[in-house]
Enzyme design. Structure first.
Site, short mmCIF file in Angstrom:
data_model
loop_
_atom_site.label_atom_id
_atom_site.label_comp_id
_atom_site.label_asym_id
_atom_site.label_seq_id
_atom_site.Cartn_x
_atom_site.Cartn_y
_atom_site.Cartn_z
N ILE A 1 0.87 -1.17 0.00
CA ILE A 1 0.00 0.00 0.00
C ILE A 1 0.91 1.23 0.00
O ILE A 1 2.07 1.16 0.41
CB ILE A 1 -0.99 0.02 1.18
N ASP A 2 0.39 2.35 -0.47
CA ASP A 2 1.20 3.55 -0.62
C ASP A 2 1.72 4.05 0.72
O ASP A 2 1.15 3.79 1.78
CB ASP A 2 0.37 4.68 -1.25
N LYS A 3 2.81 4.82 0.65
CA LYS A 3 3.43 5.40 1.84
C LYS A 3 2.40 6.11 2.72
O LYS A 3 2.37 5.91 3.93
CB LYS A 3 4.52 6.39 1.42
N ARG B 1 -6.92 5.88 -5.94
CA ARG B 1 -6.66 7.32 -6.04
C ARG B 1 -6.88 7.83 -7.46
O ARG B 1 -7.54 8.86 -7.67
CB ARG B 1 -5.24 7.62 -5.56
#
Length: 346
Positions: A156-158, A259
């Protein structure tokens, strides 16, 4: 022999898929030996692990490593990538562990933590923290032994918070990679997005590809000729007039999928600077409203996205596992502020 090009999933260059059609002149041969001869840098042990995990199909049916191939057989194999050959440092960083056993560990990742080491981020990532968790006696030292390195099967993204599953051995990696590839993993996210929706449920479909001008972000192409197929299902959980809390279920696992998909339908995630959600996109021109939104941005200086639940089949026991994670404090606080604000406007 003909072999289709390797499919590398954006979720996330962590496993690969080979499809091979056996030549008409091929003699009978064990499939593990056949695949060792055909696939680059793949050991017999990895192939046998894949067979045990049900990740080798012959004519759409699972095959054992002892199966003898025949001319015309169509072989499909999913392999998890082993950890990259870079020095991995064991960093003593606290982790929120939701579950752990001999085969896997579930982490509730905080926003702001990078998942794995890469250019510009070789220390203080989730993988560095796990390296210390597995080997506390090696704090601050580089680890090179493959069997003590954490095995990623998704990311998963930062600046996305929530649940991540990590394999602790190659067998678990292979099993979990197959589930991600087959899209049998049950993952749900919660997101706060700009705008309201006419319907209570919906589906976003659009191929995803890297932006030509900025390689750090993604674009959506609806025609299906460019990029990789991606599908996101969503359900409205709560409406706040100017923003909406939604639940998202991924059918595919592409980079930045939620997103970029919500930006594509003109509902970017609240406070998402890379996709335009850090501007006031809906609402009034009143100074008090603008200040209210700016206050929300300060409380939540990241995209309002949380990996809330994760369900899969345990690679060793075969039992269904399911985990949920409550929304982090920053998202809770902003949602409560919007709840109060929209209530006062009604």
């Amino acid at each position: 022999m003909s072999s289709e090009e390797i499919e590398i999933s954006d979720q996330e260059d962590l496993y690969e898929h080979h499809r091979i059609v056996v030549d008409k002149g091929q003699s009978l041969l064990r499939i593990d030996k056949f695949l060792m001869n055909r696939l680059v840098n793949v050991t017999r042990n990895r192939i046998q692990n894949a067979a045990e995990a049900g990740s080798i199909l012959v004519n759409t049916k699972p095959a054992k490593s002892s199966y003898k191939i025949k001319p015309g057989d169509v072989i499909s194999i999913v392999l998890a990538h082993p950890p990259r050959e870079v020095e991995l440092y064991a960093d003593n960083i606290p982790l929120d562990i939701a579950y752990e056993d001999h085969d896997l560990i579930i982490i509730n990742k905080a926003a702001g933590m990078v998942v794995h080491p890469a250019y510009g981020n070789y220390r203080n990532t989730l993988v560095n923290a796990l390296a210390y968790h597995f080997n506390p006696d090696l704090e601050g030292k580089a680890i090179k032994t493959d069997n003590i390195r954490p095995g990623l099967v998704h990311r998963i993204d930062k600046n996305t918070s929530g649940l991540v599953v990590i394999a602790k051995n190659e067998t678990a990696m292979t099993h979990l990679a197959k589930q991600f590839f087959d899209r049998t993993i049950d993952r749900k996210y919660e997101a706060l997005v700009w705008g309201d929706f006419k319907e209570d449920t919906g589906t976003i479909t659009g191929n995803i590809v890297r932006n030509l001008k900025d390689r750090k972000i993604m674009d959506v192409f609806p025609d299906g000729e460019t990029g990789k197929h991606a599908v996101t299902h969503y359900k409205v959980l709560e409406r706040f007039n100017y923003v909406t809390l939604v639940e998202c279920k991924l059918e595919t696992g592409r980079t930045h999928q939620i997103r970029v998909h919500f930006k594509y339908i003109k509902h970017p995630l609240f406070s998402d600077g890379e996709y335009g959600g850090d501007k006031i996109l809906k609402g009034t021109t009143f100074t008090k409203y603008k200040q209210f939104v700016q206050n929300c941005f300060e409380i939540l200086p990241r995209q309002a996205l949380h990996a809330k639940s994760l369900g899969f089949i345990h690679p060793q026991t075969g039992k269904k596992m399911f985990f949920e994670s409550g929304l982090p404090k920053d998202m809770q606080e902003v949602i409560e502020k919007w709840r109060s604000y929209s209530g006062s406007q009604g």
